[in-house]
Scaffold this motif. Structure first.
Motif, PDB file in Angstrom:
ATOM      1  N   GLU A  76      32.161  66.688  -5.046  1.00 48.30           N
ATOM      2  CA  GLU A  76      33.258  67.594  -4.676  1.00 48.30           C
ATOM      3  C   GLU A  76      33.073  68.967  -5.298  1.00 48.30           C
ATOM      4  OE1 GLU A  76      37.186  66.200  -5.705  1.00 48.30           O
ATOM      5  OE2 GLU A  76      36.589  65.521  -7.683  1.00 48.30           O
ATOM      6  N   ASP A  83      36.909  62.286  -9.940  1.00 54.27           N
ATOM      7  CA  ASP A  83      36.666  63.066 -11.162  1.00 54.27           C
ATOM      8  C   ASP A  83      35.815  62.291 -12.166  1.00 54.27           C
ATOM      9  OD1 ASP A  83      38.457  64.698  -9.877  1.00 54.27           O
ATOM     10  OD2 ASP A  83      40.134  64.291 -11.209  1.00 54.27           O
ATOM     11  N   ASP A 130      32.605  64.921 -10.046  1.00 55.40           N
ATOM     12  CA  ASP A 130      33.569  65.991 -10.280  1.00 55.40           C
ATOM     13  C   ASP A 130      32.939  67.377 -10.085  1.00 55.40           C
ATOM     14  OD1 ASP A 130      36.347  66.584 -11.217  1.00 55.40           O
ATOM     15  OD2 ASP A 130      35.225  67.767 -12.679  1.00 55.40           O
TER      16      ASP A 130
HETATM   17 MG    MG Z   1      38.549  65.087  -7.788  1.00 56.01          MG
END
Ligand code: MG
Ligand code: C2E
Ligand code: MG
Ligand code: MG
Length: 277
Positions: A236, A181, A203
């Motif tokens: 991601e 993140d 993120d």
């Molecule tokens: Mg993550």
């Protein structure tokens, strides 16, 4: 009159807080029982190389299926597990389960596939965290480098030096470390260089708009930063082909997202790997 309505608001507010507290305590009690009854499952979301298109690993993600067959989101129960301290026991289970899965993958000749697990602050705070992880890799006879720990920047909020020391030890034992993140939490640019990282995870919030004009600046900058630091960069939350195209053009190394696969139970992940050859 104003005073009276304020009072009414206060009573209403207090009632809501009490309801919230009761709800939270109930959930924690249920989580504790269900964990003891083996109702937590570890699912796996494939991670792919953008260069070869092959699966290089998976992120292990907790799933809680209640006795009524209802799934409760980790976004709901992980904070409760952290708040109650239950995350220490649950996290232990996750790490051992992931190591077990790494062994299964090896036995099925998927030698190149690693597993990433998310770790929370309370896990770092226990004395023998480092040893417990090394011991798990020994007990399950797996190469430490196949196990990756995903940490967030927030982990550095409290006692950064304790966390950095633990990570340095783990890294020296061969365990891989990813920063999850990245860019969404407590700002830690000054710590970035002190962390013994292998991978930077971009993120999902920075990926969502990247195919739109003028919306990719942050993702592009993070990818570039990671490359400058000699880290692998994984994005991601890829859901569309246009996002993938942009990431390829930017030289992002790896991807994870619903466009490729959603998190799935262990046996389905093995099937996914067999079909990905
Ligand atoms: Mg993550
Ligand atoms: P995370 O570590 O950032 O995990 C990625 C989350 O994004 C997962 O949500 C995953 O299902 C979701 N995701 C992946 N690709 C996509 C996509 O293309 N679109 C969308 N909309 N979502 C996508 P999940 O499984 O609900 O987990 C939420 C969070 O809960 C995780 O975020 C992590 O912070 C925490 N978590 C999950 N399992 C564990 C665990 O074993 N231990 C700890 N400490 N935290 C965990
Ligand atoms: Mg993660
Ligand atoms: Mg997240």
């Amino acid at each position: 009159l104003a005073k009276k309505s304020n009072h009414a608001n206060f009573v209403y507010y207090k009632k809501e807080m009490e309801d919230e507290t009761l709800w939270r305590l109930g959930m924690i009690r249920q989580l504790r029982t269900d964990f003891a009854d083996n109702r937590l499952e570890l699912w796996y979301q494939p991670q792919l190389s953008l260069i070869t298109g092959k699966v290089i690993g998976a992120e292990a993600l907790l799933r809680w299926r209640t006795a009524e067959g209802k799934f409760i989101s980790p976004a709901v129960f992980i904070p409760l597990a952290e708040y109650s301290g239950l995350i220490v026991e649950i996290g232990d289970w996750v790490i051992n389960q992931a190591c077990k899965q790494i062994k299964v993958l090896e036995q099925q000749k998927f030698d190149h596939v690693g597993i990433s697990v998310n770790v929370s602050i309370p896990q770092f705070k226990r004395d023998n965290f480092v040893d417990s992880i090394i011991q798990a890799t020994i007990n399950h006879d797996v190469k430490p480098s196949k196990l990756e720990l995903e940490i967030t920047e927030n982990i550095l909020m409290d006692e950064p030096q304790v966390v950095i020391d633990a990570l340095v030890k783990l890294k020296a034992e061969g365990i891989s470390i990813a920063l999850d993140d990245f860019g969404t939490g407590y700002s830690s640019m000054s710590y970035l260089q002190q962390l013994p990282l292998d991978r930077l995870k971009v993120d999902r919030s920075f990926i969502t708009g990247i195919a739109e004009p003028g919306q990719s600046l942050i993702a592009d900058t993070i990818i570039n930063l990671g490359k400058q630091m000699n880290l692998k960069v994984i994005a991601e939350g890829i859901e569309e082909e246009e996002q993938q195209a942009h990431l390829i053009a930017q030289g992002c190394d790896e991807v994870q997202g619903f466009f490729y696969a959603k998190p799935m139970p262990a046996d389905e992940f093995l099937t996914f790997l067999r079909n990905n050859k």
